[in-house]
Design a protein around this motif. Structure first.
Motif, short mmCIF file in Angstrom:
data_model
loop_
_atom_site.label_atom_id
_atom_site.label_comp_id
_atom_site.label_asym_id
_atom_site.label_seq_id
_atom_site.Cartn_x
_atom_site.Cartn_y
_atom_site.Cartn_z
N ALA A 14 -5.28 6.74 -6.85
CA ALA A 14 -5.67 5.36 -6.60
C ALA A 14 -5.80 5.16 -5.09
O ALA A 14 -5.04 5.75 -4.31
CB ALA A 14 -4.64 4.39 -7.17
N PRO A 70 -1.02 2.79 -4.54
CA PRO A 70 -2.08 3.74 -4.15
C PRO A 70 -1.47 5.00 -3.55
O PRO A 70 -0.46 4.95 -2.84
CB PRO A 70 -2.88 2.97 -3.12
N CYS A 94 3.22 4.58 -1.07
CA CYS A 94 1.96 5.21 -0.67
C CYS A 94 2.28 6.42 0.22
O CYS A 94 3.18 6.37 1.06
CB CYS A 94 1.10 4.20 0.07
#
Length: 877
Positions: A14, A70, A94
């Motif tokens: 993502a 993400p 992340c």
């Protein structure tokens, strides 16, 4: 930190875009368009506090509102916001961020790094074009084109250069596996990416655009690993000589920063090129897999002028025209018209048919004196260029091995189809003779570099009295001096085994005359002054003096030098015997320090004109005899050293020996900042240093770019009543490794290597004995007669978080405790290097190794392979 979390960059699930925008022409809008339209299979999550949607994609007001975490974030927001955003992303889990934003000053950049460090979040940039992975549909950049998928990886410091490369590649049908622009490289740098791409199966070749390197040792280690597995081609900006300034020594003046980079790229196994087109030409030629054994090129052409142009280009680039054998000439006499050229270039005349092309090419390919063939075609009205191309393809589709074929189909419209067919057949084809010859020389240079990596050099020479050299330099530094006297410089050279001429120091003209009478005539007289870098410029050198003439010559010299440099401190004279070696060549050898790559060794043409000629080459320590001779061969003076007319060849082994000794001196004593031997006389009888200058200091910040041999790990060990030596492996141990394997049982060899060979292949032995001491370690157990009885090997991952070990003890030396001794020493080394854990793959049937591992505290676990177990030992928390 190197490859840690880089999978989040190259294989994200993502992606968040922070700073996404709908404003036409803005960076945020272009980034959004490229990311959303790139074909990425996972979610792309735009973040904009003022927009409900970016294009037709739902946007989020903040990182906290993102519905998924993400792996990769792309940031294009004002500089002051970057540290806070990095902290938020790290808090969300992340693992990688591409920071497009420019203008992060030192404080903001450090704040961003500090925010990323607790979560090991990797930062690409700031101030970059972005990141692209076409095969995965990732276009996290503001590039103007979406490149095609392919197998070339491009890593560039400059976004503008990357954009130009994308544009050029698009027009020529070239695709990429990945494109990474690193900008200011606050975190992720060339070394990190080389480590990752070396193991990336989608990448077949690596292209670099380099402006500067910060971590030279990491770059060299990673580059050498990558270049062993796939071609690495590099452009380095800044070739001008503006950085070369007047310095204490000739070496310091000649060793410009660009020349040091050149030496570093060569030592790492990389091919350096000059511009973008050459970059892609080089990698396309190397990617075909062609290999040449030398630099002898045969040129086969239907146009004499084109052949001459290719021959001129070959000579200009340092290649050689192959000399055709009598058998080849005889064969060509039967196959070509009577008016063919009778020599190389092989002009088979403008009406050459496809059949003539094929037959003559097959004859040339059988010539043992040919390393490669360049086939050229000039379009004519009486012969078809496409048919000629098909003939070359047919001749090249031979079963027996032979020299590679390159082609040059000159022109555009008439030869386009032939050129396309050659390309489809994976035969390199070029538009001009110069480009074709350049491609051949790329193969030559790449082959030389690869061969160097796999050759076994001789043992390095041992310094005579290194402690004497250290004492001299320590004493001078204690006195507050920044240079050594002439006699001290000679003593340092003598301590490292460099031959020097007999000389003595005189304080006065009268004392100089007495010394000259004692030494015998003729003598040379030289001024001694710490303020004069080049004595001859100040009139401070007089040669061929009789003993009776020395006193007056010394008084005259004092007057000349005083007039030239009134402020200079004059300490006396050096009186030395004149050396009569009429056939000797004057050489320059030296040491200098580069702020990035550390110590550098220089070799070149010596004498008073050395800076005017600027004929020199550089090398990074440590050197061996093969590397030193390669440096010699890269200079113009090497042609003189090879002998000519009544001059026999100089003793290259003696010259190389001095170069290797200087490389050792440079790494052993970092307080030597500059050193010149000028001249070093070299002839058939050996070498002799006539003059030397050494500048000293507290020591530079940059360590050697290649970790030198770790002498501190050499230690004695007992095996019953025998005393062995445990030491790090050396390149010249290749034959010892072959003998070790040959003395071991087939079962022991199978358990260690998993292969069916009974003799260790020489290329394996070369690779296993030539290691990067910064990443690897191999400790050998050596008996007093030189036989290797065992070897323990450790290969660390680039992060140093873990390392794999392997162990082999000669079969007749087992059950004596040698394996335990080797493993214990290897674990001690791993702890000293702060490696987190050590692991090994052990055959389930290797009960002796499993028992030893358990005794050392290794835990074992099963793997997917039922015949293997993985044993692991944690060393640090």
């Amino acid at each position: 930190m190197t490859t840690r979390n880089l999978d989040a960059l190259f294989q994200p699930r993502a992606i968040a875009l922070i700073g996404a925008s709908n404003e036409t022409g803005s960076v945020g809008q272009v980034l959004a368009r490229n990311l959303l339209g790139g074909g990425f299979a996972g979610p792309v999550l735009p973040v904009n506090p003022h927009a409900g949607a970016i294009g037709s994609t739902l946007a989020y007001r903040s990182i906290a509102e993102l519905p998924v975490t993400p792996d990769l974030a792309v940031i294009a927001t004002p500089p002051a916001t970057i540290p806070g955003l990095i902290a938020e992303l790290a808090g969300r889990g992340c693992r990688a961020a591409v920071v497009i934003t420019a203008g992060l000053d030192g404080a903001l950049r450090q704040q961003a790094l500090d925010a990323a460090r607790p979560a090991l979040l990797r930062i690409v940039g700031p101030n970059c074009l972005g990141f692209l992975s076409p095969a995965r549909g990732v276009n996290a950049s503001f590039a103007h084109l979406a490149p095609a998928a392919g197998h070339l990886a491009l890593v560039a410091q400059s976004g503008a250069v990357a954009a130009a490369a994308i544009d050029w590649a698009d027009a020529h049908g070239v695709g990429f596996s990945h494109i990474v622009t690193i900008g200011d490289a606050a975190d992720v740098d060339f070394g990190d990416l080389l480590d990752y791409l070396a193991l990336d199966t989608e990448t077949h070749a690596i292209l670099l655009y380099v402006e500067s390197i910060r971590d030279a040792r990491k770059f060299m280690s990673a580059g050498r690993v990558a270049a062993r597995t796939k071609p690495v081609v590099v452009i380095k900006s800044g070739r001008s000589a503006a950085g070369a300034k007047a310095a204490f020594s000739h070496t310091g003046a000649l060793a410009g920063a660009d020349a040091v980079y050149d030496a570093a790229f060569r030592r790492a196994g990389m091919l350096r090129v000059g511009e973008l087109r050459e970059l892609f030409d080089a990698v396309s030629t190397l990617d075909v897999g062609l290999k040449v054994q030398g630099d002898r090129l045969a040129i086969l052409t239907n146009g004499g002028g084109a052949g001459v142009m290719a021959a001129d280009a070959l000579e200009a680039r340092g290649g050689r025209l192959a000399t055709l054998s009598p058998a080849t000439i005889s064969a060509l006499d039967k196959l070509a018209p009577p008016t063919w050229s009778k020599s190389n270039p092989i002009d088979i005349i403008g009406d050459a048919t496809a059949a003539r092309y094929r037959a003559t090419l097959e004859a040339v390919l059988r010539d043992p004196g040919v390393d490669a063939v360049l086939v050229m075609n000039c379009p004519t009205a009486v012969a078809d260029s496409t048919e000629a191309a098909e003939a070359v393809i047919a001749a090249n589709a031979r079963e027996e091995p032979g020299p590679p074929v390159l082609t040059c189909w000159l022109g555009q419209t008439a030869v386009a189809e032939g050129r396309r067919r050659l390309t489809d057949a994976r035969i390199p084809t070029h538009e001009t003779p110069d480009e074709a010859v350049r491609a051949f020389m790329h193969l030559v240079e790449h082959g030389r570099t690869k061969t160097q990596l796999m050759q076994t050099p001789a043992a390095p020479p041992t310094p005579k009295a290194p402690e004497v050299a250290r004492q001299i330099i320590d004493a001078a530094l204690s006195d507050g001096r920044l240079s050594l006297s002439d006699s001290e410089a000679r003593a340092v050279l003598e301590a490292y085994g460099v031959p020097t001429v007999a000389s003595e120091i005189a304080r006065t003209p009268a004392e100089a005359a007495v010394i000259a009478a004692r030494l015998g005539a003729p003598v040379a007289l030289k001024i001694v002054s710490p303020d004069l870098s080049h004595k001859s410029d100040a009139g401070g050198v007089t040669l061929n003096l009789s003993a009776a003439a020395v006193r007056q010559a010394a008084e005259d010299m004092l007057a000349r030098v005083t007039a030239f440099a009134p402020q200079a401190v004059l300490e006396g004279f050096v009186v030395e015997l004149m050396v009569s070696r009429p056939h000797a060549q004057e050489l320059l050898l030296g040491i200098t320090r580069d702020p990035t790559f550390g110590p550098v060794v220089l070799f070149g043409h010596g004498g008073v004109s050395t800076e005017v000629l600027a004929d020199r080459t550089l090398g990074l320590p440590p050197l061996n005899n093969l590397l030193a001779k390669d440096m010699i061969g890269r200079t113009r003076v090497s042609a003189l050293l090879a002998g000519y007319r009544d001059r026999p060849p100089a003793d290259l082994d003696a010259i190389a020996d001095v170069m290797v000794r200087l490389a050792g001196l440079a790494t052993d004593i970092p307080q030597i900042l500059e050193l010149d031997i000028n001249p070093l006389l070299a002839d058939a009888s050996g070498v002799l240093a006539l003059d030397a200058r050494i500048r000293i200091g507290a020591g530079p910040e940059a360590p050697p770019a290649i970790r030198p041999y770790p002498h501190g790990l050499v230690q004695p060990a007992s095996l019953g009543e025998q005393t062995l030596t445990l030491r790090p492996i050396l390149p010249q141990d290749a034959e010892g490794l072959i003998a070790l394997v040959a003395s071991s049982s087939a079962e022991d060899v199978r358990l260690r290597f998993g292969g069916g060979f009974s003799r260790l292949p020489p290329l394996w032995a070369a690779r296993l004995s030539q290691i990067d001491y910064d990443r690897e370690m191999a400790l050998v157990a050596e008996r007093s007669d030189g036989a290797l009885l065992g070897v323990a090997r450790l290969a660390s991952d680039p992060d140093g978080a873990s390392a794999e070990f392997a162990l082999l003890v000669r079969s007749d030396m087992q059950d004596l405790g040698l394996g335990r001794t080797l493993l214990s020493a290897l674990l001690d080394h791993a702890r000293a290097r702060k490696i987190g854990s050590v692991w090994g793959a052990v055959a389930a049937s290797n009960h002796a190794m499993l028992d030893m591992a358990r005794a050392f505290g290794f835990a074992s676990e099963r793997t997917e392979d039922p015949t293997q177990l993985r044993v692991t030992k944690a060393l640090t928390t």
